[in-house]
Write an enzyme that holds these catalytic residues in place. Structure first.
Site, PDB file in Angstrom:
ATOM      1  N   GLY A  46       0.833  -1.208   0.000  1.00  0.00           N
ATOM      2  CA  GLY A  46       0.000   0.000   0.000  1.00  0.00           C
ATOM      3  C   GLY A  46       0.859   1.244   0.000  1.00  0.00           C
ATOM      4  O   GLY A  46       2.017   1.216   0.434  1.00  0.00           O
ATOM      5  N   GLN A  51       2.929   9.977   1.414  1.00  0.00           N
ATOM      6  CA  GLN A  51       4.216   9.280   1.320  1.00  0.00           C
ATOM      7  C   GLN A  51       5.003   9.683   0.077  1.00  0.00           C
ATOM      8  O   GLN A  51       6.205   9.463   0.005  1.00  0.00           O
ATOM      9  CB  GLN A  51       4.001   7.756   1.317  1.00  0.00           C
ATOM     10  N   CYS A  88       6.038  -0.275   7.103  1.00  0.00           N
ATOM     11  CA  CYS A  88       5.619   0.827   6.231  1.00  0.00           C
ATOM     12  C   CYS A  88       6.788   1.218   5.340  1.00  0.00           C
ATOM     13  O   CYS A  88       7.928   1.289   5.807  1.00  0.00           O
ATOM     14  CB  CYS A  88       5.193   2.005   7.108  1.00  0.00           C
ATOM     15  N   LEU A  89       6.508   1.513   4.086  1.00  0.00           N
ATOM     16  CA  LEU A  89       7.568   1.913   3.150  1.00  0.00           C
ATOM     17  C   LEU A  89       8.263   3.208   3.601  1.00  0.00           C
ATOM     18  O   LEU A  89       9.393   3.464   3.195  1.00  0.00           O
ATOM     19  CB  LEU A  89       7.004   2.088   1.739  1.00  0.00           C
ATOM     20  N   HIS A 130      -4.294   1.032   7.645  1.00  0.00           N
ATOM     21  CA  HIS A 130      -2.960   1.649   7.658  1.00  0.00           C
ATOM     22  C   HIS A 130      -2.891   2.823   6.675  1.00  0.00           C
ATOM     23  O   HIS A 130      -2.399   3.897   7.013  1.00  0.00           O
ATOM     24  CB  HIS A 130      -1.937   0.551   7.302  1.00  0.00           C
ATOM     25  N   GLU A 131      -3.426   2.614   5.475  1.00  0.00           N
ATOM     26  CA  GLU A 131      -3.335   3.667   4.446  1.00  0.00           C
ATOM     27  C   GLU A 131      -4.259   4.845   4.767  1.00  0.00           C
ATOM     28  O   GLU A 131      -3.884   5.998   4.564  1.00  0.00           O
ATOM     29  CB  GLU A 131      -3.657   3.092   3.061  1.00  0.00           C
ATOM     30  N   HIS A 134      -2.664   7.089   7.164  1.00  0.00           N
ATOM     31  CA  HIS A 134      -1.695   8.013   6.549  1.00  0.00           C
ATOM     32  C   HIS A 134      -2.365   9.322   6.123  1.00  0.00           C
ATOM     33  O   HIS A 134      -1.764  10.390   6.210  1.00  0.00           O
ATOM     34  CB  HIS A 134      -1.062   7.393   5.295  1.00  0.00           C
TER      35      HIS A 134
HETATM   36 NI    NI Z   1       2.614   3.126   5.481  1.00  0.00          NI
END
Ligand code: NI
Length: 151
Positions: A46, A51, A88-89, A130-131, A134
């Protein structure tokens, strides 16, 4: 399509609340295409607007069944509980145990502005939560119980 730079760690953009998307135009489609490519290249499941430095309510997800594009997503109902490792990225090498609902129903718009509903369980439910976090400036580290692990 192009790979976008993923913002990391203490970048203040990751802490901002995003504004809704109001224009469903080629600029949005380019962003969605780029975000999907960036997510796949980084081997994530995701990716959310902030991000990649875009403070708009845009999310892409792919838990293995193809890309899901969610614009202005909202969780409309949730049930059950799951507890598991999450990363998380934007926080490479960091992991922690996060408790999430096991089943989530989301309302979102597609790239043309059409509203749809999607129900996800397990990994997809975790990913949706999670997304969407963000988009509200919340990162998984805020929800970790029992300490963050570093690879
Ligand atoms: Ni994330």
């Amino acid at each position: 399509m192009a790979i976008r730079n993923i913002l990391k760690d203490e970048d203040p953009t990751l802490r901002k609340v995003c504004r809704p998307v109001t224009e469903f135009n080629e600029r949005l489609w380019q962003l969605l295409d780029d975000m999907a490519e960036t997510m796949h290249k980084a081997e994530g499941v995701g990716l959310a607007g902030p991000q990649v430095g875009i403070l708009r309510r845009v999310v892409v997800m792919d838990v293995g069944d193809g890309v899901i594009e969610a614009i202005n997503p909202e969780i409309v109902s949730e049930s059950g509980k799951q507890e598991g490792p999450e990363g998380c990225l934007s926080f490479p090498g960091k992991w922690g145990t996060v408790c999430r609902p096991n089943k989530v129903k989301m309302k979102a718009q597609d790239r043309h502005g059409k509203w749809y509903y999607l129900t996800g369980e397990e990994l997809l439910a975790r990913c949706m939560c999670h997304e969407i976090d963000h988009l509200n400036g919340i990162v998984f580290l805020d929800r970790v119980k029992g300490g963050v692990e570093t690879e």
